[in-house]
Design a protein around this motif. Structure first.
Motif, PDB file in Angstrom:
ATOM      1  N   SER A 106      58.688 -16.470  55.878  1.00 56.13           N
ATOM      2  CA  SER A 106      58.802 -16.542  57.332  1.00 56.13           C
ATOM      3  C   SER A 106      57.579 -15.989  58.049  1.00 56.13           C
ATOM      4  CB  SER A 106      60.059 -15.811  57.793  1.00 56.13           C
ATOM      5  OG  SER A 106      60.001 -14.448  57.419  1.00 56.13           O
ATOM      6  N   GLY A 107      56.760 -15.190  57.372  1.00 55.29           N
ATOM      7  CA  GLY A 107      55.567 -14.649  58.006  1.00 55.29           C
ATOM      8  C   GLY A 107      54.331 -15.502  57.813  1.00 55.29           C
ATOM      9  N   TYR A 108      54.483 -16.646  57.186  1.00 53.32           N
ATOM     10  CA  TYR A 108      53.351 -17.502  56.849  1.00 53.32           C
ATOM     11  C   TYR A 108      53.399 -18.825  57.606  1.00 53.32           C
ATOM     12  CZ  TYR A 108      52.771 -14.435  52.797  1.00 53.32           C
ATOM     13  OH  TYR A 108      52.580 -13.351  51.975  1.00 53.32           O
ATOM     14  N   HIS A 109      52.227 -19.262  58.042  1.00 51.79           N
ATOM     15  CA  HIS A 109      52.087 -20.664  58.410  1.00 51.79           C
ATOM     16  C   HIS A 109      52.098 -21.460  57.104  1.00 51.79           C
ATOM     17  CE1 HIS A 109      51.101 -19.118  62.283  1.00 51.79           C
ATOM     18  NE2 HIS A 109      49.845 -18.805  61.999  1.00 51.79           N
ATOM     19  N   MET A 110      52.624 -22.666  57.160  1.00 54.00           N
ATOM     20  CA  MET A 110      52.711 -23.491  55.966  1.00 54.00           C
ATOM     21  C   MET A 110      51.994 -24.808  56.191  1.00 54.00           C
ATOM     22  SD  MET A 110      54.388 -21.593  53.859  1.00 54.00           S
ATOM     23  CE  MET A 110      54.737 -22.781  52.572  1.00 54.00           C
ATOM     24  N   GLY A 111      51.358 -25.300  55.137  1.00 51.07           N
ATOM     25  CA  GLY A 111      50.637 -26.563  55.253  1.00 51.07           C
ATOM     26  C   GLY A 111      50.857 -27.439  54.047  1.00 51.07           C
ATOM     27  N   GLN A 123      55.364 -17.376  45.544  1.00 52.24           N
ATOM     28  CA  GLN A 123      55.232 -18.500  44.623  1.00 52.24           C
ATOM     29  C   GLN A 123      55.799 -19.735  45.307  1.00 52.24           C
ATOM     30  OE1 GLN A 123      56.956 -15.524  43.152  1.00 52.24           O
ATOM     31  NE2 GLN A 123      54.829 -14.873  42.984  1.00 52.24           N
ATOM     32  N   LEU A 124      55.051 -20.839  45.212  1.00 57.97           N
ATOM     33  CA  LEU A 124      55.449 -22.083  45.851  1.00 57.97           C
ATOM     34  C   LEU A 124      55.658 -23.153  44.799  1.00 57.97           C
ATOM     35  CD1 LEU A 124      52.887 -22.069  48.801  1.00 57.97           C
ATOM     36  CD2 LEU A 124      55.246 -21.290  48.846  1.00 57.97           C
ATOM     37  N   GLN A 125      56.707 -23.933  44.987  1.00 54.91           N
ATOM     38  CA  GLN A 125      57.042 -25.001  44.053  1.00 54.91           C
ATOM     39  C   GLN A 125      57.294 -26.267  44.858  1.00 54.91           C
ATOM     40  OE1 GLN A 125      57.478 -24.619  40.568  1.00 54.91           O
ATOM     41  NE2 GLN A 125      57.896 -26.798  40.317  1.00 54.91           N
ATOM     42  N   ALA A 126      56.391 -27.242  44.696  1.00 51.66           N
ATOM     43  CA  ALA A 126      56.541 -28.519  45.388  1.00 51.66           C
ATOM     44  C   ALA A 126      57.291 -29.503  44.513  1.00 51.66           C
ATOM     45  CB  ALA A 126      55.175 -29.073  45.756  1.00 51.66           C
ATOM     46  N   SER A 127      58.075 -30.352  45.149  1.00 48.73           N
ATOM     47  CA  SER A 127      58.825 -31.370  44.420  1.00 48.73           C
ATOM     48  C   SER A 127      59.096 -32.556  45.333  1.00 48.73           C
ATOM     49  CB  SER A 127      60.145 -30.787  43.912  1.00 48.73           C
ATOM     50  OG  SER A 127      60.954 -30.369  44.990  1.00 48.73           O
ATOM     51  N   GLY A 128      59.595 -33.633  44.736  1.00 48.48           N
ATOM     52  CA  GLY A 128      59.989 -34.791  45.515  1.00 48.48           C
ATOM     53  C   GLY A 128      59.056 -35.971  45.428  1.00 48.48           C
ATOM     54  N   GLY A 129      57.945 -35.823  44.736  1.00 45.59           N
ATOM     55  CA  GLY A 129      57.031 -36.941  44.591  1.00 45.59           C
ATOM     56  C   GLY A 129      57.605 -38.027  43.717  1.00 45.59           C
ATOM     57  N   GLY A 130      56.940 -39.173  43.717  1.00 42.78           N
ATOM     58  CA  GLY A 130      57.398 -40.285  42.906  1.00 42.78           C
ATOM     59  C   GLY A 130      56.675 -41.548  43.265  1.00 42.78           C
ATOM     60  N   VAL A 142      48.020 -36.463  44.956  1.00 38.48           N
ATOM     61  CA  VAL A 142      48.819 -35.284  44.613  1.00 38.48           C
ATOM     62  C   VAL A 142      48.949 -34.453  45.877  1.00 38.48           C
ATOM     63  CG1 VAL A 142      48.986 -33.197  43.220  1.00 38.48           C
ATOM     64  CG2 VAL A 142      48.048 -35.298  42.222  1.00 38.48           C
ATOM     65  N   TYR A 143      50.167 -34.111  46.223  1.00 35.78           N
ATOM     66  CA  TYR A 143      50.442 -33.361  47.447  1.00 35.78           C
ATOM     67  C   TYR A 143      50.736 -31.907  47.095  1.00 35.78           C
ATOM     68  CZ  TYR A 143      50.519 -37.556  50.291  1.00 35.78           C
ATOM     69  OH  TYR A 143      50.157 -38.702  50.960  1.00 35.78           O
ATOM     70  N   TYR A 144      50.088 -31.019  47.842  1.00 33.87           N
ATOM     71  CA  TYR A 144      50.221 -29.580  47.623  1.00 33.87           C
ATOM     72  C   TYR A 144      50.763 -28.905  48.877  1.00 33.87           C
ATOM     73  CZ  TYR A 144      46.993 -30.361  43.714  1.00 33.87           C
ATOM     74  OH  TYR A 144      46.395 -30.805  42.563  1.00 33.87           O
ATOM     75  N   CYS A 145      51.681 -27.969  48.691  1.00 30.39           N
ATOM     76  CA  CYS A 145      52.072 -27.109  49.801  1.00 30.39           C
ATOM     77  C   CYS A 145      51.335 -25.785  49.660  1.00 30.39           C
ATOM     78  CB  CYS A 145      53.581 -26.889  49.845  1.00 30.39           C
ATOM     79  SG  CYS A 145      54.296 -26.082  48.402  1.00 30.39           S
ATOM     80  N   ALA A 146      51.121 -25.129  50.782  1.00 26.30           N
ATOM     81  CA  ALA A 146      50.347 -23.906  50.783  1.00 26.30           C
ATOM     82  C   ALA A 146      50.809 -23.003  51.913  1.00 26.30           C
ATOM     83  CB  ALA A 146      48.863 -24.215  50.925  1.00 26.30           C
ATOM     84  N   ALA A 147      50.578 -21.708  51.737  1.00 20.84           N
ATOM     85  CA  ALA A 147      50.982 -20.701  52.720  1.00 20.84           C
ATOM     86  C   ALA A 147      49.754 -19.939  53.201  1.00 20.84           C
ATOM     87  CB  ALA A 147      51.996 -19.737  52.101  1.00 20.84           C
ATOM     88  N   SER A 148      49.753 -19.618  54.484  1.00 20.17           N
ATOM     89  CA  SER A 148      48.584 -18.972  55.079  1.00 20.17           C
ATOM     90  C   SER A 148      48.994 -17.913  56.084  1.00 20.17           C
ATOM     91  CB  SER A 148      47.713 -20.020  55.765  1.00 20.17           C
ATOM     92  OG  SER A 148      46.638 -19.406  56.454  1.00 20.17           O
ATOM     93  N   VAL A 149      48.206 -16.838  56.135  1.00 21.33           N
ATOM     94  CA  VAL A 149      48.353 -15.842  57.189  1.00 21.33           C
ATOM     95  C   VAL A 149      47.182 -15.933  58.165  1.00 21.33           C
ATOM     96  CG1 VAL A 149      49.708 -14.254  55.795  1.00 21.33           C
ATOM     97  CG2 VAL A 149      47.209 -14.055  55.812  1.00 21.33           C
ATOM     98  N   SER A 150      46.374 -16.978  58.023  1.00 18.31           N
ATOM     99  CA  SER A 150      45.184 -17.135  58.842  1.00 18.31           C
ATOM    100  C   SER A 150      45.559 -17.526  60.264  1.00 18.31           C
ATOM    101  CB  SER A 150      44.284 -18.208  58.221  1.00 18.31           C
ATOM    102  OG  SER A 150      43.097 -18.354  58.966  1.00 18.31           O
ATOM    103  N   ASN A 151      44.553 -17.495  61.113  1.00 17.23           N
ATOM    104  CA  ASN A 151      44.723 -17.952  62.478  1.00 17.23           C
ATOM    105  C   ASN A 151      45.158 -19.410  62.486  1.00 17.23           C
ATOM    106  OD1 ASN A 151      43.611 -19.306  65.051  1.00 17.23           O
ATOM    107  ND2 ASN A 151      43.488 -17.133  65.530  1.00 17.23           N
ATOM    108  N   TRP A 152      46.041 -19.775  63.379  1.00 23.66           N
ATOM    109  CA  TRP A 152      46.590 -21.131  63.462  1.00 23.66           C
ATOM    110  C   TRP A 152      45.486 -22.185  63.547  1.00 23.66           C
ATOM    111  CZ3 TRP A 152      50.396 -24.255  62.594  1.00 23.66           C
ATOM    112  CH2 TRP A 152      50.581 -25.426  63.342  1.00 23.66           C
ATOM    113  N   TYR A 153      44.403 -21.876  64.234  1.00 21.91           N
ATOM    114  CA  TYR A 153      43.356 -22.860  64.481  1.00 21.91           C
ATOM    115  C   TYR A 153      42.437 -23.050  63.279  1.00 21.91           C
ATOM    116  CZ  TYR A 153      45.085 -22.312  69.171  1.00 21.91           C
ATOM    117  OH  TYR A 153      45.918 -22.261  70.254  1.00 21.91           O
ATOM    118  N   ARG A 154      42.696 -22.320  62.201  1.00 28.34           N
ATOM    119  CA  ARG A 154      41.867 -22.433  61.004  1.00 28.34           C
ATOM    120  C   ARG A 154      42.606 -23.115  59.864  1.00 28.34           C
ATOM    121  NH1 ARG A 154      39.598 -16.694  59.630  1.00 28.34           N
ATOM    122  NH2 ARG A 154      38.200 -17.948  58.353  1.00 28.34           N
ATOM    123  N   LEU A 155      43.749 -23.695  60.151  1.00 29.04           N
ATOM    124  CA  LEU A 155      44.609 -24.180  59.080  1.00 29.04           C
ATOM    125  C   LEU A 155      44.233 -25.546  58.538  1.00 29.04           C
ATOM    126  CD1 LEU A 155      48.114 -22.899  60.162  1.00 29.04           C
ATOM    127  CD2 LEU A 155      46.460 -21.873  58.615  1.00 29.04           C
TER     128      LEU A 155
END
Length: 124
Positions: A29-34, A2-9, A92-105
């Motif tokens: 720690s096992g996820y690339h993040m974007g 579960q991801l929770q983004a904050s800090g906007g304004g 609106v800014y979103y954070c996301a987690a991925s297990v995909s290949n780095w070049y597909r992010l």
């Protein structure tokens, strides 16, 4: 994960904001993040990504040199430092987690988990 983004304004053009993304449920720690951003009625655009170790990053040309992504796996946190903000950064800014290949992010389709979004408004 579960991801929770904050800090906007609301910030004036030229100002700075720091967005945070907290992960829970399992270690990120096992996820690339974007980070992506979306304006109403438009597609969700790639902003930046960081690999699972935190030693590789990639930025959209529109934010290169102004935004910095970082992560702290021990705290299960990802950050987006945004400097020299422009009105066109408003979204609106979103954070996301991925297990995909780095070049597909660059594609939002290759992310497995999403936060709820945080609104950034840059006034001129």
């Amino acid at each position: 994960v579960q991801l929770q983004a904050s800090g906007g304004g609301l910030v004036q053009a030229g100002g700075s904001l720091r967005l945070s993304c907290a992960a829970s449920g399992r270690t990120m720690s096992g996820y690339h993040m974007g980070w992506f951003r979306q304006v109403a009625g438009k597609e969700r655009d790639f902003v930046t990504a960081i690999n699972w170790r935190g030693d590789s990053t990639y930025y959209a040309d529109s934010v290169k040199g102004r935004f910095t992504i970082s992560r702290d796996n021990a705290k299960n946190m990802v950050y987006l430092q945004m400097n020299s903000l422009k009105p066109e950064d408003t979204a609106v800014y979103y954070c996301a987690a991925s297990v995909s290949n780095w070049y597909r992010l660059k594609s939002p389709l290759n992310y497995d988990y999403w936060g709820q979004g945080t609104l950034v408004t840059v006034s001129s």
